[in-house]
Design a protein around this motif. Structure first.
Motif, PDB file in Angstrom:
ATOM      1  N   ILE A   1      71.437  47.627  56.774  1.00  0.00           N
ATOM      2  CA  ILE A   1      70.182  46.947  57.044  1.00  0.00           C
ATOM      3  C   ILE A   1      70.457  45.440  57.026  1.00  0.00           C
ATOM      4  O   ILE A   1      71.057  44.935  56.089  1.00  0.00           O
ATOM      5  CB  ILE A   1      69.125  47.298  55.981  1.00  0.00           C
ATOM      6  N   LYS A  58      66.494  48.822  61.114  1.00  0.00           N
ATOM      7  CA  LYS A  58      67.787  48.337  60.623  1.00  0.00           C
ATOM      8  C   LYS A  58      67.920  46.825  60.697  1.00  0.00           C
ATOM      9  O   LYS A  58      68.778  46.248  60.050  1.00  0.00           O
ATOM     10  CB  LYS A  58      68.926  48.962  61.434  1.00  0.00           C
ATOM     11  N   ASN A  84      64.125  48.291  51.544  1.00  0.00           N
ATOM     12  CA  ASN A  84      64.863  48.811  52.687  1.00  0.00           C
ATOM     13  C   ASN A  84      66.361  48.892  52.465  1.00  0.00           C
ATOM     14  O   ASN A  84      67.108  49.132  53.404  1.00  0.00           O
ATOM     15  CB  ASN A  84      64.586  47.949  53.922  1.00  0.00           C
TER      16      ASN A  84
END
Length: 185
Positions: A1, A58, A84
């Motif tokens: 990410i 992402k 995330n």
């Protein structure tokens, strides 16, 4: 990410730029600029859609150009790291971060310490763009020519230096390698 903050570019321009980098020039279409009276290239709609689909969830773009307070930036980075599992952050560039009033070099040193602490705490890697001062004529810029506090290179774990090739070096390089490059890493 990966999360990117670019104080120098809007989100839409950044997406176009990074799409070309990811998808290649063959994904571009030629467009005529009536004002400058020249052609330029932009990614095709198919390339933009394909790239957006491939990075969905992402790649996070923080803000839409302009300066950002360092506290706001660090808080957004923290949220992405926690929610995330973001572990790659790009800050383009240090001059676009509002470090507050006071001595600029002290503020940059404090910011670098905060970035190092953040990277260690969240097991992440931070790419900070820091432009060099203009070198003396004929001189090559070194990592110590970064514009700002000396702690920027001193506290960095890695330094990547890009330089634009002079016309004569570019011509020689391209002839030897049968390529068409204008930047050296």
């Amino acid at each position: 990410i990966c999360a990117v903050y670019s104080g120098e570019s809007t989100k839409s321009n950044f997406v176009k730029w990074i799409t070309v980098q990811a998808m290649g020039w063959s994904s571009c279409v030629k467009v005529w600029d009536k004002i400058r009276e020249r052609h330029y290239y932009i990614p095709s709609q198919e390339a933009l859609k394909s790239f957006s689909t491939s990075v969905h969830g992402k790649l996070f773009l923080l803000e839409d150009g302009g300066t950002m307070k360092k506290e706001t930036l660090l808080e957004k980075m923290k949220i992405i790291a926690k929610r995330n599992q973001g572990n790659v952050f790009v800050i383009d560039n240090i001059m676009q971060i509002d470090l507050g009033a006071g001595n600029k070099n002290d503020a940059q040193k404090e910011f670098m310490v905060e970035l190092v602490n953040f990277a260690q705490k969240y097991n992440s890697h931070i790419h900070l763009v820091a432009h060099p001062k203009k070198p003396a004529r004929g001189e090559e810029a070194s990592m110590y020519d970064i514009h700002g506090a000396s702690e920027i290179p001193n506290l960095s774990y890695n330094i990547i230096r890009l330089r634009r090739l002079s016309e004569d070096i570019k011509e020689k390089w391209n002839k030897e390698k049968d390529e068409n490059k204008d930047t050296m890493l």
